[in-house]
Scaffold this motif. Structure first.
Motif, short mmCIF file in Angstrom:
data_model
loop_
_atom_site.label_atom_id
_atom_site.label_comp_id
_atom_site.label_asym_id
_atom_site.label_seq_id
_atom_site.Cartn_x
_atom_site.Cartn_y
_atom_site.Cartn_z
N PHE A 238 7.31 -2.90 0.28
CA PHE A 238 7.72 -1.72 1.14
C PHE A 238 7.59 -1.88 2.49
O PHE A 238 7.25 -2.81 2.87
N ASN A 239 7.99 -1.07 3.20
CA ASN A 239 7.93 -0.84 4.75
C ASN A 239 8.06 -2.39 5.31
O ASN A 239 7.29 -3.18 5.84
N SER A 240 9.52 -2.65 5.24
CA SER A 240 9.70 -4.09 5.46
C SER A 240 11.33 -4.32 6.56
O SER A 240 11.93 -3.13 6.32
N PHE B 32 8.25 -8.85 4.77
CA PHE B 32 8.16 -7.77 3.88
C PHE B 32 6.71 -7.56 3.88
O PHE B 32 5.68 -8.67 3.82
N ARG B 33 6.26 -6.53 3.83
CA ARG B 33 4.91 -5.95 3.42
C ARG B 33 4.48 -6.01 2.17
O ARG B 33 5.08 -5.26 1.27
N GLY B 34 3.80 -6.78 1.67
CA GLY B 34 3.23 -7.01 0.46
C GLY B 34 2.02 -6.76 0.08
O GLY B 34 1.13 -7.14 0.76
N ALA C 146 -2.15 -7.82 7.41
CA ALA C 146 -0.78 -7.23 8.24
C ALA C 146 0.01 -6.43 7.50
O ALA C 146 0.10 -6.56 6.44
N TYR C 147 0.49 -5.39 8.07
CA TYR C 147 1.41 -4.48 7.46
C TYR C 147 2.43 -3.98 8.20
O TYR C 147 2.40 -4.07 9.30
N ASP C 148 3.45 -3.29 7.63
CA ASP C 148 4.59 -2.61 8.38
C ASP C 148 5.20 -3.67 9.48
O ASP C 148 5.55 -3.16 10.62
N PRO C 149 5.71 -4.70 8.91
CA PRO C 149 6.43 -5.84 9.97
C PRO C 149 7.56 -5.33 10.50
O PRO C 149 8.39 -4.43 9.69
N VAL D 113 3.42 16.47 13.25
CA VAL D 113 1.93 15.94 13.24
C VAL D 113 1.94 14.77 13.98
O VAL D 113 1.32 14.33 14.76
N LYS D 114 2.83 13.91 13.70
CA LYS D 114 3.13 12.54 14.47
C LYS D 114 4.63 11.98 14.23
O LYS D 114 5.25 12.43 13.28
N VAL D 115 4.91 11.29 15.31
CA VAL D 115 6.04 10.46 15.11
C VAL D 115 5.92 9.04 15.53
O VAL D 115 4.85 8.67 16.29
N VAL E 53 3.63 14.26 4.83
CA VAL E 53 5.16 13.81 4.19
C VAL E 53 5.67 13.16 5.29
O VAL E 53 5.90 13.69 6.59
N TYR E 54 6.21 11.81 4.90
CA TYR E 54 7.02 11.08 6.15
C TYR E 54 8.55 11.19 5.81
O TYR E 54 9.13 10.82 4.83
N SER E 55 9.20 11.73 6.86
CA SER E 55 10.70 11.79 6.92
C SER E 55 11.41 10.66 8.08
O SER E 55 10.79 10.41 8.81
N PHE F 190 2.31 4.88 -4.83
CA PHE F 190 1.03 4.74 -4.54
C PHE F 190 0.40 5.89 -3.28
O PHE F 190 -0.25 6.46 -3.33
N VAL F 191 1.61 6.01 -2.53
CA VAL F 191 1.34 7.21 -1.59
C VAL F 191 2.78 8.21 -1.78
O VAL F 191 3.73 7.73 -1.07
N PRO F 192 2.65 9.21 -2.17
CA PRO F 192 3.80 10.06 -2.50
C PRO F 192 4.23 10.72 -1.29
O PRO F 192 3.62 10.62 -0.39
N ASN F 193 5.74 10.88 -1.17
CA ASN F 193 6.61 11.51 0.08
C ASN F 193 6.44 10.64 1.13
O ASN F 193 6.02 11.17 2.23
N VAL F 194 6.91 9.52 1.01
CA VAL F 194 6.99 8.52 2.01
C VAL F 194 8.41 8.04 2.28
O VAL F 194 8.77 7.20 1.33
N CYS F 195 9.08 8.34 3.29
CA CYS F 195 10.39 7.56 3.69
C CYS F 195 10.09 6.75 5.05
O CYS F 195 9.84 7.74 6.00
N PHE F 196 9.87 5.66 5.07
CA PHE F 196 9.49 4.99 6.37
C PHE F 196 10.47 3.66 6.88
O PHE F 196 10.34 2.68 6.12
N PRO F 197 11.26 4.45 7.86
CA PRO F 197 12.22 3.21 8.32
C PRO F 197 11.66 2.14 8.91
O PRO F 197 11.00 2.33 9.91
N ALA G 51 7.46 5.67 -0.73
CA ALA G 51 6.16 6.09 -1.32
C ALA G 51 5.17 4.86 -1.31
O ALA G 51 4.30 4.82 -2.24
N ASP G 52 5.10 4.00 -0.25
CA ASP G 52 4.46 2.90 -0.33
C ASP G 52 4.43 2.08 -1.42
O ASP G 52 3.25 1.37 -1.78
N SER G 53 5.44 2.17 -2.10
CA SER G 53 5.79 1.21 -3.21
C SER G 53 6.97 0.52 -3.58
O SER G 53 7.00 -0.74 -4.31
C1 BMA Z 1 0.94 5.10 7.81
C2 BMA Z 1 1.09 3.58 7.62
C3 BMA Z 1 2.36 3.05 6.72
C4 BMA Z 1 2.35 4.02 5.42
C5 BMA Z 1 2.04 5.40 5.83
C6 BMA Z 1 1.92 6.43 4.62
O1 BMA Z 1 -0.05 5.34 8.33
O2 BMA Z 1 0.08 2.85 7.06
O3 BMA Z 1 2.13 1.85 6.22
O4 BMA Z 1 3.47 4.01 4.97
O5 BMA Z 1 1.02 5.59 6.55
O6 BMA Z 1 1.06 5.94 3.67
#
Ligand code: BMA
Length: 341
Positions: A50-52, A65-67, A109-112, A215-217, A245-247, A281-288, A307-309
């Motif tokens: 995900f998050n790739s 790709f984040r594996g 390493a994540y979210d490349p 909350v955060k951007v 919730v990530y939008s 794995f983490v519900p309600n996430v859209c992470f561009p 959803a981190d999946s």
């Molecule tokens: C953030 C990052 C992202 C993840 C998000 C939702 O803090 O760790 O990688 O997608 O949380 O879990």
């Protein structure tokens, strides 16, 4: 409809694409009907991708790709594709080396993100440097990946490089954080003459009173240069009694001084609605994390983690998305100031 043009980016006539569905309403960003494009257990030893970030390369596409390995630790894997939808992943992790060519693997390493500036590709991720911090490596051939020694101090995440220098300097957004699931987050921008030394830090934008981004951007895809400014797809986070919730949001930054936000859409462009965004794995996430875009047709394919999946794909067009952001803009003084105090 205005006539916004993308600037300084090569044509990508084979950008993945699906027309906007008949009668589609709301923000002009629509999902690929075959989502998710990467499902569970895509590679031996990797449970979720995900998050790739992806981009055109040679006669096809390449991506980082984040594996999430089956031992629970995230790493970066390389993937290749002919159509930017069906991906073949390397079984081995990206083999980072130091400047002497010796193995130099991050702990995780994540979210490349993946950005080309001039003739060099930059891979940027979040890793460990005595806490969450930003890792950067360069490659020209996707065979040798040379890390630049820790460019930022911890704690920091979501580094997004601009695709060209501004006033002769590389420009990188980042989001200072804590080392956990940070309950705050503002986007800052820093400059560097050489990708090694960073300074002239400025504030770009903070959470605001629109609840989906209260909350955060954090920066998302590398900004797209347009005749209206830098088009930025970012993530905005809301806090609920059941977690974040990530939008996906949209903003347009000043072309010469990108710490100035010219327009910022008060509405999200995409929010978790489909099963693969709401459940995982983490519900309600859209992470561009990336776009593939074609200046000639104005088509934009937006890649986002779900959803981190899973990896999801959505589409938009340059003039309709810029029009939507401008029409629904809600900038405040905190956005429009240059960001120096
Ligand atoms: C953030 C990052 C992202 C993840 C998000 C939702 O803090 O760790 O990688 O997608 O949380 O879990």
């Amino acid at each position: 409809m205005s006539n916004v043009k993308m600037l300084n980016c090569p044509p990508v006539p084979n950008v993945p694409w699906q027309e906007k569905p008949e009668g589609f309403k709301g923000a002009p960003v629509w999902r690929y009907t075959e989502n998710p494009i990467v499902g569970r257990n895509p590679v031996e030893g990797v449970a979720r991708i995900f998050n790739s970030a992806v981009m055109p390369f040679e006669d096809g596409f390449i991506g980082v790709f984040r594996g999430e390995q089956t031992n629970g630790r995230p790493y970066v894997y390389l993937g290749r594709s002919k159509d930017a939808i069906h991906w073949d992943f390397d079984k081995e992790k990206v083999p980072f080396v130091n400047e002497k060519g010796e193995p130099f693997m991050p702990l995780y390493a994540y979210d490349p993100r993946l950005v080309k500036v001039e003739d060099t590709y930059y891979i940027i991720w979040c890793g460990d440097f005595y806490g969450a911090s930003i890792g950067v490596a360069t490659t020209k051939d996707f065979k040798t990946f040379t890390r630049i020694e820790n460019p930022f101090i911890p704690f920091n995440r979501n580094a997004v490089l601009f695709p060209r220098k501004i006033h002769g300097n590389y420009m990188m957004m980042s989001r200072p954080s804590d080392s956990g699931h940070t309950p705050f987050g503002d986007i800052f921008i820093s400059e560097s003459p050489d990708m090694i030394y960073w300074g002239r830090h400025r504030h770009v934008m903070s959470p605001n009173d629109k609840w989906w981004q209260s909350v955060k951007v954090g920066g998302g895809a590398a900004p797209i240069e347009t005749t209206e400014g830098w088009l930025l797809f970012y993530h905005g986070v809301s806090g609920t009694c059941n977690g974040f919730v990530y939008s996906i949001g949209g903003a347009i930054l000043d072309i010469d001084n990108p710490s100035i936000v010219k327009y910022r859409c008060e509405n999200f462009l995409l929010t978790p609605e489909e099963w693969y965004e709401e459940r995982g794995f983490v519900p309600n996430v859209c992470f561009p994390c990336a776009t593939i875009h074609d200046p000639e047709s104005g088509k934009i394919a937006l890649y986002y983690g779900c959803a981190d999946s899973y990896v999801g794909l959505a589409f938009t067009e340059i003039d309709s998305v810029v029009d939507y952001i401008k029409t629904n803009s809600c900038v405040n003084d905190n956005d429009t100031e240059i960001g120096i105090r």
